[in-house]
Design an enzyme around this catalytic site. Structure first.
Site, PDB file in Angstrom:
ATOM      1  N   GLY A  22       0.783  -1.235   0.000  1.00 60.56           N
ATOM      2  CA  GLY A  22       0.000   0.000   0.000  1.00 60.56           C
ATOM      3  C   GLY A  22       0.812   1.281   0.000  1.00 60.56           C
ATOM      4  CE1 TYR A 161      -7.163   3.039  10.580  1.00 61.36           C
ATOM      5  CE2 TYR A 161      -8.725   4.748   9.969  1.00 61.36           C
ATOM      6  CZ  TYR A 161      -7.529   4.088   9.772  1.00 61.36           C
ATOM      7  OH  TYR A 161      -6.692   4.479   8.749  1.00 61.36           O
TER       8      TYR A 161
END
Ligand SMILES: NC(=O)c1ccc[n+]([C@@H]2O[C@H](COP(=O)([O-])OP(=O)(O)OC[C@H]3O[C@@H](n4cnc5c(N)ncnc54)[C@H](OP(=O)(O)O)[C@@H]3O)[C@@H](O)[C@H]2O)c1
Length: 255
Positions: A22, A161
């Site tokens: 990524g 998160y």
């Protein structure tokens, strides 16, 4: 003005965490192209080895180092290995390792909450501490923490998160305040939805998320090139404590 020297990283040593996939893998390549010697760090050895071999084939200077950000001993030995390999200290840390899960607040279990905070917040903090201690001895350095727009606004099912990334943004500000006198700049990038493996878990919400994005598309890792070079290079020399959204306007929009 020499624009290439301003945004370039010639001779600098950079350590990128989460470089096995990524954003981290992409930015490790960008920094290498900008002239940096790059240490690629993560847990998956096969992926790091492949990335280092590819960089080597293009004539770039790269090394793989292995760490689990939840394990402070592995962090210290990864920094040591990178500095020994290049025979120089780390100038730039791209503090990017992270994980996500999406679950309603009421359904989250203690073990998964702990794992996420250990990775995204405590892990990022331990990596930054290791870097900053080494940079402080030399009196210079730049740290770039990869936060998220989820740390700037509320996103459903992202309580752990979002809270971890909001805390990382605040950590960035306090680190900037404390470390400026030691010659260390600390900034955060807050990406919106960027097409990587991490986004696979958000597939079901993709169209709704794009509708809520003023620029009407997801980002690509390439969309982070400019800001990543700015914060790492001399071009960002008077910037510290910033948290910069790179999100097609997502952080602006209420819905
Ligand atoms: N993609 C997005 O839309 C988006 C948006 C905002 C922010 N971000 C942030 O961007 C960062 C990179 O994410 P990505 O999108 O590139 O996802 P990704 O492809 O899943 O990359 C995550 C990286 O973190 C590493 N990592 C995870 N846990 C680790 C641990 N315990 N120790 C060491 N490394 C660990 C992984 O490497 P190993 O598994 O090999 O260790 C991997 O290289 C993350 O911090 C993420 O929160 C992403």
């Amino acid at each position: 003005m020499d624009i290439e020297a301003l945004f370039g990283l010639s001779g600098k040593v950079v350590l990128v965490t989460g470089a096995s996939s990524g954003i981290g893998l992409h930015i490790a390549n960008v920094y290498a192209q900008a002239g940096a010697k790059v240490a690629l760090a993560a847990r998956r050895r096969d992926r790091i080895e492949r990335a280092v071999a590819e960089l080597g084939q293009h004539g770039y200077s790269a090394v793989g180092v292995y760490l689990d950000v939840t394990d402070s001993a592995s962090i210290a030995s990864a920094f040591q290995a990178a500095e020994s390999h290049f025979g120089a200290g780390i100038d730039v840390l791209y503090n990017n390792s992270g994980m996500i899960y999406q679950k309603p607040f009421l359904e989250q279990e203690e073990t998964e909450i702990a794992r996420l905070f250990d990775t995204n917040l405590k892990g990022a903090m331990l990596v930054a501490q290791e870097a900053a201690r080494r940079m402080a001895m030399r009196g210079s350095g730049a740290i770039i923490n990869i936060a998220s727009t989820a740390g700037l606004r509320a996103g459903g099912m992202l309580s752990s998160y979002g809270a971890s990334k909001a805390a990382l943004i605040q950590l960035t500000r306090v680190m900037a305040l404390e470390l400026a006198s030691k010659g260390i700049r600390v900034n955060a990038i807050c990406p919106g939805n960027i097409e990587t493996d991490m986004q696979e878990s958000l597939k079901a919400f993709e169209q709704a998320l794009i509708r809520r994005t003023p620029m009407k598309r997801f980002g690509k890792a390439e969309d982070l090139d400019g800001v990543s070079l700015l914060l790492a290079s001399d071009a960002g020399r008077y910037m510290t404590g910033a948290a910069i959204p790179v999100d097609g306007g997502q952080a602006l929009a209420w819905m």
